[in-house]
Write a protein that holds these residues in place. Structure first.
Motif, PDB file in Angstrom:
ATOM      1  N   LEU A   1       0.899  -1.393  -0.054  1.00 49.42           N
ATOM      2  CA  LEU A   1       0.382   0.493  -0.086  1.00 49.42           C
ATOM      3  C   LEU A   1       1.057   1.493  -0.211  1.00 49.42           C
ATOM      4  O   LEU A   1       0.202   1.856  -0.864  1.00 49.42           O
ATOM      5  N   GLY A   2       1.830   1.350   0.607  1.00 49.78           N
ATOM      6  CA  GLY A   2       2.666   2.061   1.310  1.00 49.78           C
ATOM      7  C   GLY A   2       3.869   3.220  -0.313  1.00 49.78           C
ATOM      8  O   GLY A   2       4.315   3.219  -0.567  1.00 49.78           O
ATOM      9  N   LEU A   3       3.909   1.524  -0.861  1.00 57.90           N
ATOM     10  CA  LEU A   3       4.499   1.629  -2.565  1.00 57.90           C
ATOM     11  C   LEU A   3       3.693   1.667  -3.602  1.00 57.90           C
ATOM     12  O   LEU A   3       4.256   2.602  -4.603  1.00 57.90           O
ATOM     13  N   THR A   4       2.609   1.469  -3.353  1.00 56.28           N
ATOM     14  CA  THR A   4       1.992   1.852  -4.739  1.00 56.28           C
ATOM     15  C   THR A   4       1.027   2.869  -4.743  1.00 56.28           C
ATOM     16  O   THR A   4       0.937   3.764  -5.585  1.00 56.28           O
ATOM     17  N   GLY A   5       0.266   3.126  -3.078  1.00 55.79           N
ATOM     18  CA  GLY A   5      -0.981   3.721  -2.706  1.00 55.79           C
ATOM     19  C   GLY A   5      -2.345   3.319  -3.765  1.00 55.79           C
ATOM     20  O   GLY A   5      -3.108   3.330  -3.896  1.00 55.79           O
ATOM     21  N   ALA A   6      -2.544   2.003  -3.945  1.00 55.75           N
ATOM     22  CA  ALA A   6      -3.510   1.080  -4.503  1.00 55.75           C
ATOM     23  C   ALA A   6      -3.604  -0.016  -4.589  1.00 55.75           C
ATOM     24  O   ALA A   6      -4.336  -0.490  -4.760  1.00 55.75           O
ATOM     25  N   GLY A   7      -2.367  -0.838  -4.218  1.00 58.64           N
ATOM     26  CA  GLY A   7      -2.457  -2.605  -4.237  1.00 58.64           C
ATOM     27  C   GLY A   7      -2.521  -3.190  -2.387  1.00 58.64           C
ATOM     28  O   GLY A   7      -2.800  -4.636  -3.098  1.00 58.64           O
TER      29      GLY A   7
ATOM     30  N   ARG B   1      -3.567  -4.427 -16.449  1.00 54.75           N
ATOM     31  CA  ARG B   1      -3.330  -2.753 -16.565  1.00 54.75           C
ATOM     32  C   ARG B   1      -2.323  -2.210 -16.142  1.00 54.75           C
ATOM     33  O   ARG B   1      -1.180  -1.459 -16.645  1.00 54.75           O
ATOM     34  N   THR B   2      -0.890  -2.451 -14.502  1.00 56.44           N
ATOM     35  CA  THR B   2      -0.414  -2.509 -14.294  1.00 56.44           C
ATOM     36  C   THR B   2       0.259  -2.545 -15.414  1.00 56.44           C
ATOM     37  O   THR B   2       2.046  -2.209 -15.355  1.00 56.44           O
ATOM     38  N   PHE B   3       0.802  -4.343 -15.583  1.00 54.92           N
ATOM     39  CA  PHE B   3       2.305  -4.482 -16.333  1.00 54.92           C
ATOM     40  C   PHE B   3       2.241  -3.554 -17.850  1.00 54.92           C
ATOM     41  O   PHE B   3       2.597  -3.388 -17.852  1.00 54.92           O
ATOM     42  N   ARG B   4       0.950  -3.762 -18.036  1.00 53.73           N
ATOM     43  CA  ARG B   4       0.735  -2.420 -19.281  1.00 53.73           C
ATOM     44  C   ARG B   4       1.545  -1.257 -19.045  1.00 53.73           C
ATOM     45  O   ARG B   4       2.186  -0.915 -19.941  1.00 53.73           O
ATOM     46  N   GLN B   5       1.170  -0.590 -18.249  1.00 53.25           N
ATOM     47  CA  GLN B   5       1.242   0.453 -17.847  1.00 53.25           C
ATOM     48  C   GLN B   5       3.189   0.609 -17.548  1.00 53.25           C
ATOM     49  O   GLN B   5       3.993   1.405 -18.151  1.00 53.25           O
ATOM     50  N   SER B   6       3.712  -0.077 -17.060  1.00 53.11           N
ATOM     51  CA  SER B   6       5.526  -0.675 -17.021  1.00 53.11           C
ATOM     52  C   SER B   6       6.170  -0.308 -18.190  1.00 53.11           C
ATOM     53  O   SER B   6       7.375  -0.664 -18.464  1.00 53.11           O
TER      54      SER B   6
ATOM     55  N   MET C   1       9.754  -1.935 -11.911  1.00 52.35           N
ATOM     56  CA  MET C   1      10.130  -2.475 -11.183  1.00 52.35           C
ATOM     57  C   MET C   1       8.735  -2.726  -9.666  1.00 52.35           C
ATOM     58  O   MET C   1       8.729  -3.876  -9.433  1.00 52.35           O
ATOM     59  N   LEU C   2       8.139  -1.876  -9.334  1.00 44.91           N
ATOM     60  CA  LEU C   2       7.425  -1.690  -8.526  1.00 44.91           C
ATOM     61  C   LEU C   2       6.109  -2.505  -9.259  1.00 44.91           C
ATOM     62  O   LEU C   2       5.125  -3.243  -8.728  1.00 44.91           O
ATOM     63  N   GLN C   3       5.507  -1.535 -10.012  1.00 49.66           N
ATOM     64  CA  GLN C   3       4.418  -2.232 -11.592  1.00 49.66           C
ATOM     65  C   GLN C   3       5.070  -3.288 -11.935  1.00 49.66           C
ATOM     66  O   GLN C   3       3.638  -3.775 -11.280  1.00 49.66           O
ATOM     67  N   ARG C   4       5.713  -3.997 -12.666  1.00 51.05           N
ATOM     68  CA  ARG C   4       5.886  -5.595 -12.706  1.00 51.05           C
ATOM     69  C   ARG C   4       5.495  -6.431 -11.386  1.00 51.05           C
ATOM     70  O   ARG C   4       4.974  -7.632 -11.343  1.00 51.05           O
ATOM     71  N   GLY C   5       6.291  -6.045 -10.102  1.00 54.18           N
ATOM     72  CA  GLY C   5       6.341  -6.707  -8.641  1.00 54.18           C
ATOM     73  C   GLY C   5       5.198  -6.726  -8.483  1.00 54.18           C
ATOM     74  O   GLY C   5       4.568  -7.915  -8.820  1.00 54.18           O
ATOM     75  N   PHE C   6       4.598  -5.880  -8.566  1.00 51.55           N
ATOM     76  CA  PHE C   6       3.198  -5.864  -8.264  1.00 51.55           C
ATOM     77  C   PHE C   6       1.795  -6.583  -9.509  1.00 51.55           C
ATOM     78  O   PHE C   6       0.879  -7.029  -8.497  1.00 51.55           O
ATOM     79  N   ALA C   7       1.996  -6.264 -10.463  1.00 51.54           N
ATOM     80  CA  ALA C   7       1.242  -6.808 -11.083  1.00 51.54           C
ATOM     81  C   ALA C   7       1.148  -8.784 -11.166  1.00 51.54           C
ATOM     82  O   ALA C   7       0.714  -9.423 -11.662  1.00 51.54           O
ATOM     83  N   SER C   8       2.310  -9.110 -11.274  1.00 54.01           N
ATOM     84  CA  SER C   8       2.785 -10.389 -11.038  1.00 54.01           C
ATOM     85  C   SER C   8       2.123 -10.873  -9.743  1.00 54.01           C
ATOM     86  O   SER C   8       1.229 -12.269 -10.108  1.00 54.01           O
ATOM     87  N   VAL C   9       2.558 -10.203  -8.669  1.00 50.10           N
ATOM     88  CA  VAL C   9       1.577 -10.585  -7.727  1.00 50.10           C
ATOM     89  C   VAL C   9      -0.205 -10.787  -7.583  1.00 50.10           C
ATOM     90  O   VAL C   9      -0.786 -11.728  -7.452  1.00 50.10           O
TER      91      VAL C   9
END
Length: 265
Positions: free
Chosen positions: A15-21, A111-116, A243-251
């Motif tokens: 939550l702190g790293l992404t503001g959305a996850g 959507r997050t992966f596409r953003q990255s 890195m944050l976006q792709r890690g979050f998308a994978s999870v």
């Protein structure tokens, strides 16, 4: 209680790293890690994510990066939508909620992966005019009927999802603000956290009216989310956005698959 604390720290850090996850991971963490049902996990996730988001909102307010008028409007309309989401959560079967939640997680991950994958070439091209514009003189929103309608619609949709799925709404608010406003991410994330905190408070109140109570194990998870939020806020400046976006998308996609398997079995 140890697993609850560990999961809470992880959710808070995201939550702190992404503001959305954080919200979208809190429910699966409770379902898998603490063996809760979806209807039970939703309000616990909301309390945890709401408190963590409140901490992030305070940081943003102190730095002057929260667009508080926009946040209050989205929170007000979100507060109207959240009781509808709560009512739907009590009426829909738990398996249906799990499948719906998994579908949303796959969409968010995609959507997050596409953003990255966005390139500087794409960023340099002109984009169509945004619905919510920022004044070049004041740096604040130019308030028009279109601006108010756009932000109000974002709020009510996130409120319904918050009440029904316990996801906080950041996964809607962050990409919506990025698409329909001229805000930069430095303002989008803390503004999203402010809305999440306020809408979560409205929604939790709806559950408390129905007699909901928190156990000691659940309280430890909530406290850990708040601690994890502080950790995420500290490290967010030191990690690459891609890195944050792709890690979050994978999870997101991994957890969605686990939820689908669990609900189908």
């Amino acid at each position: 209680m140890g697993i609850g604390v560990l999961l809470g720290l992880l959710v808070g850090a995201v939550l702190g790293l992404t503001g959305a996850g954080g919200g979208i991971l809190a429910v699966p963490a409770l379902v898998f890690g603490l063996d809760m049902s979806m209807p039970r996990a939703v309000p616990i996730a909301l309390i945890a994510v709401g408190m963590g988001a409140a901490l992030g909102a305070i940081y943003g307010l102190r730095r002057g990066t929260v667009r508080y008028k926009a946040a209050l409007l989205m929170a007000a309309t979100g507060g109207l939508g959240s009781p509808l989401g709560v009512a739907m959560a009590y009426r829909l079967p738990a398996d249906w909620l799990s499948v719906l939640f998994a579908g949303i997680m796959v969409w968010v991950g995609y959507r997050t992966f596409r953003q990255s994958l966005a390139t500087s070439y794409q960023a340099d091209h002109l984009e169509p005019a945004k619905a919510c514009r920022i004044s070049s003189n004041t740096g604040r929103f130019v308030w028009t009927a279109r601006t108010a309608l756009t932000l109000g619609s974002i709020g009510i949709i996130s409120g319904i999802c918050t009440g029904m799925l316990g996801v906080g709404g950041g996964f809607i608010i962050v990409p919506a603000l990025a698409r329909y406003t001229e805000l930069r991410m430095q303002s989008i994330v803390p503004t999203s956290l402010t809305v999440i905190a306020l809408v979560s408070a409205f929604t939790v109140a709806s559950f408390l009216v129905r007699g909901f109570a928190v156990s000691p194990l659940e309280a430890s998870f909530i406290g850990a989310v708040v601690g994890g939020m502080a950790i995420g806020q500290y490290f967010v400046k030191h990690l690459p956005t891609v890195m944050l976006q792709r890690g979050f998308a994978s999870v997101c996609i991994l957890v969605a698959c686990l939820l689908l398997v669990r609900s189908l079995m």
